[in-house]
Design a protein around this motif. Structure first.
Motif, PDB file in Angstrom:
ATOM      1  N   VAL A 230       0.826  -1.215   0.000  1.00 11.29           N
ATOM      2  CA  VAL A 230       0.000   0.000   0.000  1.00 11.29           C
ATOM      3  C   VAL A 230       0.860   1.265   0.000  1.00 11.29           C
ATOM      4  CG1 VAL A 230      -1.962  -1.168   1.049  1.00 11.29           C
ATOM      5  CG2 VAL A 230      -0.277  -0.046   2.515  1.00 11.29           C
ATOM      6  N   SER A 231       2.052   1.206   0.563  1.00 10.86           N
ATOM      7  CA  SER A 231       2.949   2.359   0.498  1.00 10.86           C
ATOM      8  C   SER A 231       3.354   2.637  -0.950  1.00 10.86           C
ATOM      9  CB  SER A 231       4.195   2.119   1.354  1.00 10.86           C
ATOM     10  OG  SER A 231       3.860   1.994   2.719  1.00 10.86           O
ATOM     11  N   TRP A 232       3.639   1.580  -1.684  1.00  7.50           N
ATOM     12  CA  TRP A 232       3.966   1.723  -3.107  1.00  7.50           C
ATOM     13  C   TRP A 232       2.775   2.285  -3.872  1.00  7.50           C
ATOM     14  CZ3 TRP A 232       6.932   2.612  -6.903  1.00  7.50           C
ATOM     15  CH2 TRP A 232       6.652   2.188  -8.199  1.00  7.50           C
ATOM     16  N   LEU A 233       1.580   1.809  -3.564  1.00 10.12           N
ATOM     17  CA  LEU A 233       0.373   2.318  -4.221  1.00 10.12           C
ATOM     18  C   LEU A 233       0.198   3.811  -3.969  1.00 10.12           C
ATOM     19  CD1 LEU A 233      -2.337   2.059  -5.684  1.00 10.12           C
ATOM     20  CD2 LEU A 233      -3.339   1.241  -3.534  1.00 10.12           C
ATOM     21  N   SER A 234       0.371   4.237  -2.738  1.00  7.55           N
ATOM     22  CA  SER A 234       0.234   5.661  -2.404  1.00  7.55           C
ATOM     23  C   SER A 234       1.242   6.508  -3.169  1.00  7.55           C
ATOM     24  CB  SER A 234       0.404   5.853  -0.896  1.00  7.55           C
ATOM     25  OG  SER A 234       0.293   7.215  -0.547  1.00  7.55           O
TER      26      SER A 234
ATOM     27  N   TYR B 112      -4.104  -3.773  -7.847  1.00 10.30           N
ATOM     28  CA  TYR B 112      -4.456  -5.190  -7.905  1.00 10.30           C
ATOM     29  C   TYR B 112      -3.327  -6.097  -7.448  1.00 10.30           C
ATOM     30  CZ  TYR B 112      -9.206  -4.889  -9.401  1.00 10.30           C
ATOM     31  OH  TYR B 112     -10.562  -4.674  -9.413  1.00 10.30           O
ATOM     32  N   ALA B 113      -2.225  -5.522  -6.980  1.00 11.69           N
ATOM     33  CA  ALA B 113      -1.238  -6.283  -6.230  1.00 11.69           C
ATOM     34  C   ALA B 113      -1.641  -6.343  -4.757  1.00 11.69           C
ATOM     35  CB  ALA B 113       0.147  -5.653  -6.366  1.00 11.69           C
ATOM     36  N   VAL B 114      -2.613  -5.503  -4.371  1.00 17.77           N
ATOM     37  CA  VAL B 114      -3.140  -5.501  -3.009  1.00 17.77           C
ATOM     38  C   VAL B 114      -4.418  -6.327  -2.914  1.00 17.77           C
ATOM     39  CG1 VAL B 114      -4.039  -4.044  -1.143  1.00 17.77           C
ATOM     40  CG2 VAL B 114      -2.144  -3.222  -2.544  1.00 17.77           C
TER      41      VAL B 114
ATOM     42  N   LEU C 180      -4.258   4.078   4.643  1.00 22.37           N
ATOM     43  CA  LEU C 180      -5.204   3.626   5.659  1.00 22.37           C
ATOM     44  C   LEU C 180      -5.457   2.118   5.583  1.00 22.37           C
ATOM     45  CD1 LEU C 180      -7.844   6.518   5.511  1.00 22.37           C
ATOM     46  CD2 LEU C 180      -6.014   6.178   7.189  1.00 22.37           C
ATOM     47  N   VAL C 181      -5.170   1.528   4.447  1.00 21.70           N
ATOM     48  CA  VAL C 181      -5.339   0.079   4.316  1.00 21.70           C
ATOM     49  C   VAL C 181      -4.423  -0.651   5.289  1.00 21.70           C
ATOM     50  CG1 VAL C 181      -5.128  -1.875   2.704  1.00 21.70           C
ATOM     51  CG2 VAL C 181      -6.077   0.303   1.919  1.00 21.70           C
ATOM     52  N   ARG C 182      -3.326  -0.039   5.678  1.00 17.97           N
ATOM     53  CA  ARG C 182      -2.348  -0.677   6.548  1.00 17.97           C
ATOM     54  C   ARG C 182      -2.893  -0.929   7.945  1.00 17.97           C
ATOM     55  NH1 ARG C 182       2.674   3.349   6.101  1.00 17.97           N
ATOM     56  NH2 ARG C 182       3.745   1.651   7.173  1.00 17.97           N
ATOM     57  N   GLN C 183      -3.971  -0.248   8.340  1.00 17.28           N
ATOM     58  CA  GLN C 183      -4.443  -0.322   9.718  1.00 17.28           C
ATOM     59  C   GLN C 183      -5.100  -1.654  10.070  1.00 17.28           C
ATOM     60  OE1 GLN C 183      -6.973   3.074  10.329  1.00 17.28           O
ATOM     61  NE2 GLN C 183      -5.320   4.539  10.109  1.00 17.28           N
ATOM     62  N   LYS C 184      -5.448  -2.437   9.040  1.00 21.03           N
ATOM     63  CA  LYS C 184      -6.123  -3.700   9.320  1.00 21.03           C
ATOM     64  C   LYS C 184      -5.620  -4.760   8.355  1.00 21.03           C
ATOM     65  CE  LYS C 184     -10.701  -5.834   9.606  1.00 21.03           C
ATOM     66  NZ  LYS C 184     -12.126  -5.672   9.276  1.00 21.03           N
ATOM     67  N   ALA C 185      -4.392  -5.185   8.557  1.00 16.97           N
ATOM     68  CA  ALA C 185      -3.804  -6.192   7.664  1.00 16.97           C
ATOM     69  C   ALA C 185      -4.488  -7.534   7.892  1.00 16.97           C
ATOM     70  CB  ALA C 185      -2.309  -6.322   7.919  1.00 16.97           C
ATOM     71  N   PRO C 186      -4.879  -8.223   6.801  1.00 20.15           N
ATOM     72  CA  PRO C 186      -5.502  -9.540   6.938  1.00 20.15           C
ATOM     73  C   PRO C 186      -4.482 -10.613   7.283  1.00 20.15           C
ATOM     74  CG  PRO C 186      -5.141  -9.054   4.632  1.00 20.15           C
ATOM     75  CD  PRO C 186      -4.706  -7.830   5.408  1.00 20.15           C
ATOM     76  N   ALA C 187      -4.983 -11.751   7.701  1.00 14.87           N
ATOM     77  CA  ALA C 187      -4.079 -12.885   7.951  1.00 14.87           C
ATOM     78  C   ALA C 187      -3.398 -13.248   6.645  1.00 14.87           C
ATOM     79  CB  ALA C 187      -4.865 -14.069   8.483  1.00 14.87           C
ATOM     80  N   PRO C 188      -2.103 -13.595   6.699  1.00 14.45           N
ATOM     81  CA  PRO C 188      -1.392 -13.924   5.453  1.00 14.45           C
ATOM     82  C   PRO C 188      -1.991 -15.138   4.759  1.00 14.45           C
ATOM     83  CG  PRO C 188      -0.111 -14.578   7.363  1.00 14.45           C
ATOM     84  CD  PRO C 188      -1.252 -13.767   7.890  1.00 14.45           C
ATOM     85  N   VAL C 189      -2.015 -15.098   3.421  1.00 15.23           N
ATOM     86  CA  VAL C 189      -2.498 -16.228   2.645  1.00 15.23           C
ATOM     87  C   VAL C 189      -1.437 -17.316   2.649  1.00 15.23           C
ATOM     88  CG1 VAL C 189      -3.257 -16.994   0.373  1.00 15.23           C
ATOM     89  CG2 VAL C 189      -3.811 -14.686   1.162  1.00 15.23           C
ATOM     90  N   PRO C 190      -1.751 -18.518   3.087  1.00 10.35           N
ATOM     91  CA  PRO C 190      -0.749 -19.586   3.108  1.00 10.35           C
ATOM     92  C   PRO C 190      -0.228 -19.836   1.698  1.00 10.35           C
ATOM     93  CG  PRO C 190      -2.733 -20.224   4.320  1.00 10.35           C
ATOM     94  CD  PRO C 190      -3.047 -18.972   3.598  1.00 10.35           C
ATOM     95  N   GLU C 191       1.086 -20.001   1.590  1.00 10.42           N
ATOM     96  CA  GLU C 191       1.702 -20.291   0.295  1.00 10.42           C
ATOM     97  C   GLU C 191       1.091 -21.590  -0.244  1.00 10.42           C
ATOM     98  OE1 GLU C 191       4.371 -18.841  -2.583  1.00 10.42           O
ATOM     99  OE2 GLU C 191       3.833 -18.041  -0.631  1.00 10.42           O
ATOM    100  N   GLY C 192       0.574 -21.480  -1.456  1.00 12.58           N
ATOM    101  CA  GLY C 192       0.016 -22.670  -2.090  1.00 12.58           C
ATOM    102  C   GLY C 192      -1.474 -22.823  -1.882  1.00 12.58           C
ATOM    103  N   ALA C 193      -2.132 -21.893  -1.181  1.00  8.65           N
ATOM    104  CA  ALA C 193      -3.579 -22.029  -0.976  1.00  8.65           C
ATOM    105  C   ALA C 193      -4.303 -21.679  -2.243  1.00  8.65           C
ATOM    106  CB  ALA C 193      -4.028 -21.093   0.173  1.00  8.65           C
ATOM    107  N   LEU C 194      -5.361 -22.423  -2.553  1.00 12.36           N
ATOM    108  CA  LEU C 194      -6.153 -22.159  -3.748  1.00 12.36           C
ATOM    109  C   LEU C 194      -7.372 -21.377  -3.343  1.00 12.36           C
ATOM    110  CD1 LEU C 194      -6.806 -22.556  -6.731  1.00 12.36           C
ATOM    111  CD2 LEU C 194      -7.909 -24.713  -6.135  1.00 12.36           C
TER     112      LEU C 194
END
Length: 431
Positions: A311-315, A356-358, A415-429
């Protein structure tokens, strides 16, 4: 390749694996959709004269052509997880061919407006493209894959301004009138949409393991959640709305420039239609690398810093977009205007890729609705910006105001940084 079939790398010359077939078919289909969506805009110099369109009417046409896409992006975003991208893309391409061909038979402002608005539904193809590549590539490179397919597809916006005047001139050279030539040009594009719809259905599948419907029938996937439940997850997350706003500031402006660029160079720099088309094409053609660069760097910052890096890159790129648009709006010579437009194009399209990288890391269980809402935000932005070009305001002044607004709003992405979601497990579909 990962164990469940998602690709962990992009091998451009591989047409055998399901992920790479989806990758190539996705960007080619989206590229063609831009021809359908903005083909008439590239020929507006001729169409305007034949139909005696006023500045206000052109503004309504611009607004209408992107407004309808909002509805279709939301609807298709909600249905993707039930129907799958393969069937959805094929149906959209085949159905959209009807108004694309139909616009060739319009003879008044009202009929042209109706056809142009109907064609705008094809802009929902973006949501399908992003959903499809997200299913096919691992979280490690999904931002890059999304950005390349969308960027190469968006390049159709520039190629349209380059190719449609040439197609028009080629048909004209065969002895057809100007009126017949632009109409036949649009009929050709409509036929290509039909062909691509059948090809997409024939050569792609929803996921690396097969179509969603077939996997559920075989018991390999659970039944899909109700569309209302998925939308509820997306609607309740404020980060989705911030990303929709950011996408309105970048893709919304990109759509607006795609619509007005040719006329802008005709009216303010006295270029003929073909030369104005070449100038306008340079804006969209930057997508050959700029959107991909935005998504790639989003992935780079994401791997190093996580969501905060993305999100810093997006800003940052939204800020660069706003500053460069302010400069473009004040240019008085053709060379300086084109130069600043290219700088603006670079930042604008990188911002689209960065957004769309976020997206894949926001509400993973409601990916379709999130992609649809954020994508629709781009069209809302296009409508709001398009309103400035249908009134008494001079177009350079309208662009200046848009540049200032974009610059001031760039920091909201943080502001998106204030509520980061749980990381997506590598390999999850994600489905």
């Amino acid at each position: 390749m990962l164990s469940h079939g998602q690709a962990d790398s992009i091998t451009f010359w591989n047409f055998r694996s399901a992920p790479m077939r989806a990758f190539h078919m996705s960007w080619m289909a989206f590229f063609l959709c831009f021809f359908a969506w903005f083909g008439s805009a590239a020929l507006m110099g001729v169409i305007r004269e034949e139909l005696s369109l006023t500045k206000s009417q052109i503004g309504h046409i611009i607004t209408g052509s992107v407004a309808i896409t909002i509805i279709f992006r939301l609807v298709i975003g909600g249905l993707l997880e039930r129907i799958g991208p393969r069937r959805m893309y094929a149906a959209l391409l085949i159905a959209s061919a009807i108004p694309v061909i139909g616009i060739a038979f319009t003879h008044s402002y009202e009929s042209f407006l109706i056809a142009r608005v109907a064609i705008g539904a094809i802009g929902a193809s973006f949501v399908i493209s992003q959903y499809h590549t997200t299913q096919m590539f691992s979280p490690r490179i999904v931002g890059t894959a999304n950005a390349i397919t969308a960027g190469w597809g968006n390049m159709g916006g520039g190629a349209t301004h380059l190719a449609m005047p040439l197609i028009f001139a080629g048909i004209l050279s065969l002895g057809f009138s100007q009126s017949s030539s632009w109409r036949l040009s649009m009929i050709l594009v409509g036929i290509l949409c039909l062909v691509m719809g059948f090809l997409y259905y024939r050569f792609t599948q929803d996921t690396p393991e097969g179509d969603l419907i077939d996997l559920r029938r075989a018991g390999r996937l659970p039944p899909p959640q109700k569309t209302s439940q998925n939308f509820s997850l997306a609607l309740k997350d404020y980060r989705v709305w911030i990303l929709a706003m950011m996408y309105g500031l970048c893709f919304g402006l990109e759509l607006t420039i795609d619509n007005i660029a040719a006329l802008y160079f005709i009216d303010y720099f006295q270029l003929d239609m073909k030369t104005a088309g070449f100038a306008a094409a340079s804006f969209g053609m930057m997508n050959i690398f700029s959107r991909a660069l935005g998504g790639y760097l989003g992935d780079v910052f994401g791997r190093k810093i996580g969501l905060n890096g993305r999100v810093s890159w997006l800003s940052l790129v939204i800020l660069g977009e706003g500053i460069s648009l302010i400069g473009f709006a004040q240019m008085q010579t053709l060379s300086s205007a084109i130069g600043l437009m290219l700088v603006f194009s670079l930042f604008c399209q990188m911002a689209c890729g960065a957004t769309y990288a976020v997206v894949p890391f926001i509400q993973n269980k409601a990916l379709g609705p999130v992609a649809g809402i954020v994508g629709a935000g781009g069209n809302v932005g296009a409508i709001l910006t398009g309103l400035l070009f249908g009134g008494a305001l001079a177009w350079p002044t309208a662009l200046l105001y848009l540049g200032i607004a974009t610059t001031l709003m760039a920091g909201l992405a943080l502001l998106v940084r204030q509520k980061a979601p749980a990381p997506v497990p590598e390999g999850a579909l994600a489905v």
